[in-house]
Write an enzyme that holds these catalytic residues in place. Structure first.
Site, PDB file in Angstrom:
ATOM      1  N   SER A   1       1.040  -1.204  -0.456  1.00  0.00           N
ATOM      2  CA  SER A   1       0.148  -0.089  -0.072  1.00  0.00           C
ATOM      3  C   SER A   1       0.986   1.118  -0.228  1.00  0.00           C
ATOM      4  O   SER A   1       2.080   1.491   0.437  1.00  0.00           O
ATOM      5  CB  SER A   1      -0.895  -0.258   1.006  1.00  0.00           C
ATOM      6  OG  SER A   1      -1.406   1.262   1.416  1.00  0.00           O
TER       7      SER A   1
ATOM      8  N   TYR B   1      -1.081  -1.279  10.748  1.00  0.00           N
ATOM      9  CA  TYR B   1      -2.289  -1.976   8.654  1.00  0.00           C
ATOM     10  C   TYR B   1      -0.809  -1.232   8.033  1.00  0.00           C
ATOM     11  O   TYR B   1       0.197  -1.818   7.078  1.00  0.00           O
ATOM     12  CB  TYR B   1      -2.827  -0.861   9.191  1.00  0.00           C
ATOM     13  CG  TYR B   1      -3.036  -0.711   7.390  1.00  0.00           C
ATOM     14  CD1 TYR B   1      -3.696  -2.243   6.789  1.00  0.00           C
ATOM     15  CD2 TYR B   1      -3.088   0.224   5.746  1.00  0.00           C
ATOM     16  CE1 TYR B   1      -4.483  -2.108   5.185  1.00  0.00           C
ATOM     17  CE2 TYR B   1      -3.279   0.316   5.250  1.00  0.00           C
ATOM     18  CZ  TYR B   1      -3.946  -1.024   4.015  1.00  0.00           C
ATOM     19  OH  TYR B   1      -4.083  -1.143   3.062  1.00  0.00           O
TER      20      TYR B   1
HETATM   21  N1  LIG Z   1      -8.903   0.797  -0.113  1.00  0.00           N
HETATM   22  C1  LIG Z   1      -7.372   1.816  -0.625  1.00  0.00           C
HETATM   23  O1  LIG Z   1      -8.075   2.245  -1.035  1.00  0.00           O
HETATM   24  C2  LIG Z   1      -6.743   0.359  -0.714  1.00  0.00           C
HETATM   25  C3  LIG Z   1      -5.297   1.792  -0.263  1.00  0.00           C
HETATM   26  C4  LIG Z   1      -4.352   0.864  -0.827  1.00  0.00           C
HETATM   27  C5  LIG Z   1      -4.181  -0.406  -0.397  1.00  0.00           C
HETATM   28  N2  LIG Z   1      -5.247  -1.318  -0.460  1.00  0.00           N
HETATM   29  C6  LIG Z   1      -4.952  -2.756  -0.457  1.00  0.00           C
HETATM   30  O2  LIG Z   1      -5.987  -3.171  -1.392  1.00  0.00           O
HETATM   31  C7  LIG Z   1      -6.794  -4.493  -0.162  1.00  0.00           C
HETATM   32  C8  LIG Z   1      -8.144  -4.607  -1.060  1.00  0.00           C
HETATM   33  O3  LIG Z   1      -7.814  -3.722   0.162  1.00  0.00           O
HETATM   34  P1  LIG Z   1      -9.921  -2.865   0.679  1.00  0.00           P
HETATM   35  O4  LIG Z   1      -9.797  -1.232   0.922  1.00  0.00           O
HETATM   36  O5  LIG Z   1     -10.967  -3.122  -0.686  1.00  0.00           O
HETATM   37  O6  LIG Z   1      -9.942  -4.162   1.765  1.00  0.00           O
HETATM   38  P2  LIG Z   1     -11.720  -4.936   2.655  1.00  0.00           P
HETATM   39  O7  LIG Z   1     -12.053  -4.716   3.689  1.00  0.00           O
HETATM   40  O8  LIG Z   1     -12.829  -4.435   1.758  1.00  0.00           O
HETATM   41  O9  LIG Z   1     -11.714  -5.808   1.784  1.00  0.00           O
HETATM   42  C9  LIG Z   1     -10.548  -7.107   2.499  1.00  0.00           C
HETATM   43  C10 LIG Z   1     -11.336  -8.412   2.598  1.00  0.00           C
HETATM   44  O10 LIG Z   1     -10.015  -8.906   2.896  1.00  0.00           O
HETATM   45  C11 LIG Z   1     -11.099 -10.082   3.739  1.00  0.00           C
HETATM   46  N3  LIG Z   1     -10.949 -11.282   4.703  1.00  0.00           N
HETATM   47  C12 LIG Z   1     -10.880  -9.985   5.913  1.00  0.00           C
HETATM   48  N4  LIG Z   1      -9.530 -10.771   6.467  1.00  0.00           N
HETATM   49  C13 LIG Z   1      -9.697 -12.253   6.047  1.00  0.00           C
HETATM   50  C14 LIG Z   1      -9.517 -13.862   6.654  1.00  0.00           C
HETATM   51  N5  LIG Z   1      -8.943 -13.634   7.503  1.00  0.00           N
HETATM   52  N6  LIG Z   1      -9.215 -14.406   5.687  1.00  0.00           N
HETATM   53  C15 LIG Z   1     -10.036 -14.327   4.178  1.00  0.00           C
HETATM   54  N7  LIG Z   1     -10.276 -13.252   4.190  1.00  0.00           N
HETATM   55  C16 LIG Z   1     -10.501 -12.130   4.912  1.00  0.00           C
HETATM   56  C17 LIG Z   1     -12.486  -9.357   4.210  1.00  0.00           C
HETATM   57  O11 LIG Z   1     -13.484 -10.249   4.335  1.00  0.00           O
HETATM   58  C18 LIG Z   1     -12.704  -8.330   2.764  1.00  0.00           C
HETATM   59  O12 LIG Z   1     -13.769  -9.119   1.699  1.00  0.00           O
HETATM   60  C19 LIG Z   1      -6.278  -4.847   1.097  1.00  0.00           C
HETATM   61  O13 LIG Z   1      -4.568  -4.997   1.005  1.00  0.00           O
HETATM   62  C20 LIG Z   1      -5.479  -3.209   1.249  1.00  0.00           C
HETATM   63  O14 LIG Z   1      -4.735  -3.767   1.830  1.00  0.00           O
HETATM   64  C21 LIG Z   1      -6.115  -1.330  -0.394  1.00  0.00           C
END
Ligand SMILES: NC(=O)c1ccc[n+]([C@@H]2O[C@H](COP(=O)([O-])OP(=O)(O)OC[C@H]3O[C@@H](n4cnc5c(N)ncnc54)[C@H](O)[C@@H]3O)[C@@H](O)[C@H]2O)c1
Length: 262
Positions: free
Chosen positions: A138, A151
């Site tokens: 990230s 995080y």
């Molecule tokens: N949203 C952003 O702007 C952003 C920015 C940078 C990086 N990211 C990265 O992108 C990825 C997705 O982020 P997001 O915002 O969509 O997150 P989110 O919380 O919407 O999705 C994460 C998913 O992981 C699942 N999860 C959590 N614990 C789990 C477990 N123990 N086993 C299996 N699944 C599990 C959740 O149920 C969820 O569906 C992440 O790795 C996050 O770090 C997101």
């Protein structure tokens, strides 16, 4: 995109917007996809929206037996594993207030879960032509963000883990890279703004050169690219998918000098 059609991808965390878009991108380019997540309702919906060649498998990546059955399902249904995307994450983060168990929980999902998924997929992926892993780091891995310790630290660990994995899996013919998204239109942003994408873009504008949040599909395309034949000499790298966020330091995408004359 070359080198994706007919292959098999496991995407963890595939139930919400970004994960579902990554799964959809693989599917669009002709791969079979396992959507692995603990959120059954959203995961089943995302898989059935894709149709044939996409299956939701309830998988808690903190549980070794569920990881094993996920990989087993990929073998039974689609004949093995070519690509693994470690996308599932925990946002648990109370900064300095966080307890020891919060730290363990965060690391268990964001770092250890990705390692255990990789270990379980390794026998399937080793020696398979074009095998590749994409981890999710990230923009948060490189900067200080108010009130956040767990995080960003786990995401920095993922970036380092990617380099270690790339080194040790290269002899098996497996490339390992990470993506570092910027602000991406996602479940959290949807919930925080009650679906107000325009407001999210407005807030994101000063610190993204492209002056908006990214689309989940744009992250999906980058992940599939890293797994494709087009990225055949790329390993151990982190690809920013951040609209230019990381190109800036403390300067923002707004002229600073004129403010001296205000
Ligand atoms: N949203 C952003 O702007 C952003 C920015 C940078 C990086 N990211 C990265 O992108 C990825 C997705 O982020 P997001 O915002 O969509 O997150 P989110 O919380 O919407 O999705 C994460 C998913 O992981 C699942 N999860 C959590 N614990 C789990 C477990 N123990 N086993 C299996 N699944 C599990 C959740 O149920 C969820 O569906 C992440 O790795 C996050 O770090 C997101």
């Amino acid at each position: 995109m070359d080198g994706i059609h007919g292959k098999v991808a496991i995407v963890t965390g595939a139930s919400t917007l970004i994960g579902a878009a990554v799964a959809a991108a693989f599917h669009r380019y002709g791969a079979k996809v396992i959507l692995a997540d603990i959120d059954e309702a959203r995961g089943r919906e995302a898989a059935s929206a894709l149709g044939e060649g996409a299956t939701f498998v309830r998988t808690d990546i903190t549980k070794d037996e569920e990881i094993q059955s996920c990989v087993q399902r990929a073998i039974e249904l689609y004949g093995g594993v070519d690509f693994l995307v470690n996308l599932a994450c925990s946002y648990i983060d109370d900064g300095i207030q966080a307890s020891r168990s919060d730290w363990h929980a965060s690391y268990d999902v964001n770092v250890v879960g990705a390692v255990m998924m990789t270990k379980a997929c390794l026998p399937q992926m080793a020696g398979r032509e074009g095998a590749a892993i994409v981890n999710f780091s990230s923009i948060s891995a490189r900067v200080a963000q108010t009130g956040r310790w767990l995080y960003p630290v786990t995401k920095a660990a993922v970036a380092q883990l990617t380099r270690n994995m790339a080194m040790d899996l290269a002899p098996e013919g497996i490339r390992v890279n990470s993506v570092s998204p910027g602000w991406t239109w996602s479940r959290v942003m949807d919930e925080l703004t009650q679906g107000d994408r325009a407001k999210t873009d407005r807030v994101a504008a000063p610190f993204h050169l492209l002056r908006r949040t990214g689309d989940p599909e744009e992250v999906g395309e980058a992940v599939v690219f890293l797994c494709s034949r087009h990225a055949s000499f790329i390993t151990g790298a982190d690809l920013p998918v951040d609209g230019g966020y990381s190109a800036m330091g403390p300067e923002q995408a707004e002229a600073a000098i004129p403010r001296l004359c205000e």
